[in-house]
Design a protein around this motif. Structure first.
Motif, PDB file in Angstrom:
ATOM      1  N   TRP A  65       3.723 -22.001  -9.061  1.00 50.53           N
ATOM      2  CA  TRP A  65       2.720 -20.999  -8.697  1.00 50.53           C
ATOM      3  C   TRP A  65       1.997 -21.459  -7.444  1.00 50.53           C
ATOM      4  O   TRP A  65       1.456 -22.554  -7.386  1.00 50.53           O
ATOM      5  CB  TRP A  65       1.723 -20.801  -9.831  1.00 50.53           C
ATOM      6  CG  TRP A  65       2.260 -19.953 -10.942  1.00 50.53           C
ATOM      7  CD1 TRP A  65       2.940 -20.376 -12.040  1.00 50.53           C
ATOM      8  CD2 TRP A  65       2.150 -18.537 -11.051  1.00 50.53           C
ATOM      9  NE1 TRP A  65       3.273 -19.317 -12.833  1.00 50.53           N
ATOM     10  CE2 TRP A  65       2.794 -18.156 -12.256  1.00 50.53           C
ATOM     11  CE3 TRP A  65       1.576 -17.541 -10.265  1.00 50.53           C
ATOM     12  CZ2 TRP A  65       2.878 -16.845 -12.685  1.00 50.53           C
ATOM     13  CZ3 TRP A  65       1.657 -16.227 -10.685  1.00 50.53           C
ATOM     14  CH2 TRP A  65       2.306 -15.889 -11.883  1.00 50.53           C
ATOM     15  N   GLU A  66       1.968 -20.587  -6.455  1.00 55.73           N
ATOM     16  CA  GLU A  66       1.343 -20.914  -5.181  1.00 55.73           C
ATOM     17  C   GLU A  66      -0.164 -21.107  -5.372  1.00 55.73           C
ATOM     18  O   GLU A  66      -0.830 -20.253  -5.948  1.00 55.73           O
ATOM     19  CB  GLU A  66       1.579 -19.780  -4.186  1.00 55.73           C
ATOM     20  CG  GLU A  66       1.179 -20.111  -2.768  1.00 55.73           C
ATOM     21  CD  GLU A  66       2.209 -20.991  -2.085  1.00 55.73           C
ATOM     22  OE1 GLU A  66       1.802 -21.737  -1.180  1.00 55.73           O
ATOM     23  OE2 GLU A  66       3.395 -20.947  -2.454  1.00 55.73           O
ATOM     24  N   PRO A  67      -0.744 -22.239  -4.926  1.00 57.13           N
ATOM     25  CA  PRO A  67      -2.200 -22.398  -5.009  1.00 57.13           C
ATOM     26  C   PRO A  67      -2.895 -21.278  -4.241  1.00 57.13           C
ATOM     27  O   PRO A  67      -2.366 -20.806  -3.231  1.00 57.13           O
ATOM     28  CB  PRO A  67      -2.436 -23.758  -4.328  1.00 57.13           C
ATOM     29  CG  PRO A  67      -1.121 -24.472  -4.416  1.00 57.13           C
ATOM     30  CD  PRO A  67      -0.081 -23.402  -4.333  1.00 57.13           C
ATOM     31  N   PRO A  68      -4.057 -20.804  -4.712  1.00 49.65           N
ATOM     32  CA  PRO A  68      -4.917 -21.370  -5.764  1.00 49.65           C
ATOM     33  C   PRO A  68      -4.639 -20.845  -7.164  1.00 49.65           C
ATOM     34  O   PRO A  68      -5.500 -20.931  -8.028  1.00 49.65           O
ATOM     35  CB  PRO A  68      -6.299 -20.926  -5.304  1.00 49.65           C
ATOM     36  CG  PRO A  68      -6.061 -19.590  -4.678  1.00 49.65           C
ATOM     37  CD  PRO A  68      -4.732 -19.691  -4.002  1.00 49.65           C
ATOM     38  N   PHE A  69      -3.470 -20.248  -7.396  1.00 52.80           N
ATOM     39  CA  PHE A  69      -3.155 -19.715  -8.719  1.00 52.80           C
ATOM     40  C   PHE A  69      -2.391 -20.763  -9.531  1.00 52.80           C
ATOM     41  O   PHE A  69      -1.691 -21.607  -8.988  1.00 52.80           O
ATOM     42  CB  PHE A  69      -2.328 -18.434  -8.590  1.00 52.80           C
ATOM     43  CG  PHE A  69      -2.939 -17.411  -7.680  1.00 52.80           C
ATOM     44  CD1 PHE A  69      -4.048 -16.684  -8.085  1.00 52.80           C
ATOM     45  CD2 PHE A  69      -2.448 -17.201  -6.404  1.00 52.80           C
ATOM     46  CE1 PHE A  69      -4.635 -15.759  -7.250  1.00 52.80           C
ATOM     47  CE2 PHE A  69      -3.026 -16.277  -5.550  1.00 52.80           C
ATOM     48  CZ  PHE A  69      -4.126 -15.549  -5.977  1.00 52.80           C
ATOM     49  N   LYS A 497      -2.369 -25.749   1.479  1.00 56.13           N
ATOM     50  CA  LYS A 497      -1.261 -25.492   2.390  1.00 56.13           C
ATOM     51  C   LYS A 497      -0.098 -26.442   2.149  1.00 56.13           C
ATOM     52  O   LYS A 497       0.866 -26.447   2.903  1.00 56.13           O
ATOM     53  CB  LYS A 497      -1.755 -25.638   3.837  1.00 56.13           C
ATOM     54  CG  LYS A 497      -2.943 -24.758   4.161  1.00 56.13           C
ATOM     55  CD  LYS A 497      -3.484 -25.066   5.541  1.00 56.13           C
ATOM     56  CE  LYS A 497      -4.750 -24.253   5.822  1.00 56.13           C
ATOM     57  NZ  LYS A 497      -5.344 -24.599   7.128  1.00 56.13           N
ATOM     58  N   THR A 498      -0.219 -27.265   1.119  1.00 51.92           N
ATOM     59  CA  THR A 498       0.829 -28.244   0.829  1.00 51.92           C
ATOM     60  C   THR A 498       2.098 -27.533   0.399  1.00 51.92           C
ATOM     61  O   THR A 498       2.044 -26.591  -0.382  1.00 51.92           O
ATOM     62  CB  THR A 498       0.365 -29.214  -0.282  1.00 51.92           C
ATOM     63  OG1 THR A 498      -0.827 -29.873   0.136  1.00 51.92           O
ATOM     64  CG2 THR A 498       1.435 -30.253  -0.577  1.00 51.92           C
ATOM     65  N   PRO A 499       3.274 -27.984   0.858  1.00 45.49           N
ATOM     66  CA  PRO A 499       4.518 -27.340   0.443  1.00 45.49           C
ATOM     67  C   PRO A 499       4.692 -27.397  -1.058  1.00 45.49           C
ATOM     68  O   PRO A 499       4.247 -28.335  -1.736  1.00 45.49           O
ATOM     69  CB  PRO A 499       5.594 -28.187   1.155  1.00 45.49           C
ATOM     70  CG  PRO A 499       4.880 -28.826   2.310  1.00 45.49           C
ATOM     71  CD  PRO A 499       3.489 -29.043   1.853  1.00 45.49           C
ATOM     72  N   MET A 500       5.349 -26.399  -1.600  1.00 48.61           N
ATOM     73  CA  MET A 500       5.558 -26.313  -3.039  1.00 48.61           C
ATOM     74  C   MET A 500       6.584 -27.340  -3.483  1.00 48.61           C
ATOM     75  O   MET A 500       7.282 -27.956  -2.690  1.00 48.61           O
ATOM     76  CB  MET A 500       6.017 -24.903  -3.425  1.00 48.61           C
ATOM     77  CG  MET A 500       4.991 -23.838  -3.087  1.00 48.61           C
ATOM     78  SD  MET A 500       3.443 -24.119  -3.948  1.00 48.61           S
ATOM     79  CE  MET A 500       3.990 -23.859  -5.622  1.00 48.61           C
TER      80      MET A 500
END
Length: 505
Positions: A65-69, A497-500
């Protein structure tokens, strides 16, 4: 490599689940699995410490899940330091329990590992709601550990502990709800970006939520007037549990460091420095209250429990300055006080086993067995806790004194800390002279034999005060770098913005 972030959580989780199904397994098997799990957890924490030392933030997002989620774990120098601090304390406490402390409850090792699980989640989580979840996990486990063993003496202080922490949990939920109603997020990095943008008409809601969070963290840290549950609860717990609980108040302190430097830090606009004006006087009053309690302690366990409160006041006084120098000094002191106080709780149990029915009461009694060895350990622990040279407690307190800027705050800090240290020394001198040297005629009843596991565990934790002095240069460098990283909240927000997982870093 980011998958390493899950190791301090998955290892005790799997170990605790296995222990839950092994309640009727041979005790030797349960002990072997428990110690192996704690040792692996420490090994994973040391690995993360080495990773974090480069100053980079590392993110693990569950389910991609992409931050901030979603649920995120964030590793930085502070989180890694707390993981190693906890891992070393937990390992020696767990080893000490093999001396017989684990025999009265089939699920002791499972509860111990779930406690470790909750602590590690709290240090790694990047989300306020998951911080609440971590608190609940470690608190539920701590309820069982606090009641572990036999005797009604644990019932009343245990009930106070449960009721107060349940009230704290309710306030925690209300406060995060208030903050979420305005910002629409509970991700710490996202909150650090959105708090400065909160409209003026909504700032009172966020401010109220932030102050309520400070109350909750103050309860966890046992700051005055929310500290009176602690001495009885810790003094009546079994030795390895009381020693492990030396880290529990530090969770509240960690939360204050994390939340009020990141979310309500220097870049929070009108909400910058929220609650810090209240923190300094409360810290000094807490320190003074701890010293008074130590002077009046009737037994060694209560003396060391009040030492926990003294350390809380000392730590929060340094943190309240909201400076890199103060934070660095607090972290250095944090290492010393957590390990030494943990070792002193174990030592109190060793002393109690050598004094017959008198146990650890600060009264005259027939000469105990193994007096020379135990009195030497007590002297080292007392010197480190009171802050005398040449052990680490002295250098830590000196760093805290030097961290204060010239002015009224510095005057008050020097006065309270120096006078408090003097009376703390008196409290330890009184206890040591009565317990070890003021002997009466008579014979002791049956005493416990000192085994290798219990003596090594207590000695190792107290000896950490010497290890800290030997490794003072690298430790000082690390805590300085940690403080600098902590006081640069804009760098933390870059984790959004850190890569997943699975992408190139």
């Amino acid at each position: 490599m980011n998958h390493w972030l899950t190791a301090p959580i998955l290892v005790p989780l799997l170990g605790g689940i296995l222990q839950a199904f092994m309640g009727y397994a041979p005790v030797a098997l349960r002990r072997t699995l428990g110690i192996a799990t704690t040792a692996l957890t420490l090994a994973s924490a040391i690995t993360l410490l080495a990773l974090a030392d480069d100053g980079a933030y590392r993110l693990y997002a569950f389910g991609n899940w992409e931050p901030p989620f979603g649920i995120v774990l964030v590793l930085d120098r502070l989180a890694a330091l707390m993981l190693v601090l906890t891992g070393i304390l937990a390992l020696f406490c767990h080893i000490y329990s093999l001396g017989g402390s684990d025999e009265n409850h089939r699920q002791f090792h499972g509860l111990f590992l779930f406690q470790l699980l909750g602590l590690n989640i709290a240090f790694l989580t990047g989300d306020l709601f998951n911080l609440f979840v971590a608190f609940e996990v470690l608190l539920i486990a701590s309820y069982g550990l606090l009641m572990h063993g036999e005797g009604t003496n644990r019932t009343t202080p245990g009930l106070h502990y449960v009721v107060l922490n349940l009230a704290g949990s309710a306030i925690f939920l209300i406060s995060v709800g208030m903050i979420y109603s305005v910002t629409g997020t509970l991700n710490m990095a996202d909150l650090a970006l959105k708090i400065p943008q909160v409209a003026a008409e909504n700032q009172p809601i966020v401010k109220a939520g932030g102050m309520m969070l400070l109350v909750v963290f103050g309860l966890k840290a046992a700051i005055l007037p929310l500290c009176f549950w602690l001495p009885k609860a810790y003094a009546n717990a079994t030795a390895p549990v009381a020693a492990l609980f030396a880290i529990m108040t530090k969770v509240g302190i960690y939360a204050i460091l994390r939340v009020y430097n990141l979310i309500f830090g220097s870049e929070a606009g009108d909400l910058a420095g929220l609650g810090m004006d209240w923190l300094f006087p409360l810290a000094l009053i807490t320190l003074a209250m701890g010293v008074i309690g130590a002077l009046g302690a009737a037994n060694l366990r209560k003396l060391f429990a009040w030492q926990v409160i003294i350390s809380v006041g000392t730590l929060l006084a340094a943190i309240s300055f909201s400076t890199e120098k103060g934070t660095s000094a607090a972290l250095f002191y944090l290492l010393n006080t957590t390990w030494v106080v943990g070792g002193l709780f174990l030592l109190a149990d060793l002393i109690a086993g050598q004094r017959g029915s008198v146990q650890d009461q600060i009264v005259t009694a027939p000469r105990m067995r193994n007096r020379t060895f135990l009195s030497t350990l007590f002297m080292i622990g007392a010197v480190a806790a009171a802050g005398l040279p040449p052990l680490s407690g002295f250098f830590a307190k000196l760093m805290i004194l030097e961290s204060a800027s010239p002015g009224a705050d510095r005057t008050w800090l020097w006065f309270v800390l120096l006078i408090g240290s003097f009376f703390t020394l008196i409290a330890y001198s009184r206890a040591g002279s009565i317990v070890f040297w003021r002997n009466v005629e008579g014979h002791l009843a049956e005493t416990r034999k000192l085994t290798g596991t219990v003596t090594v565990s207590a000695s190792a934790l107290i000896a950490m005060s010497v290890v800290i002095v030997i490794l003072a240069e690298p430790i000082s460098r690390y805590v300085d770098d940690t403080a600098a990283q902590l006081h640069n909240p804009s760098a933390y927000t870059e984790v959004l913005k850190t890569p997943m997982i699975g992408e190139e870093e």
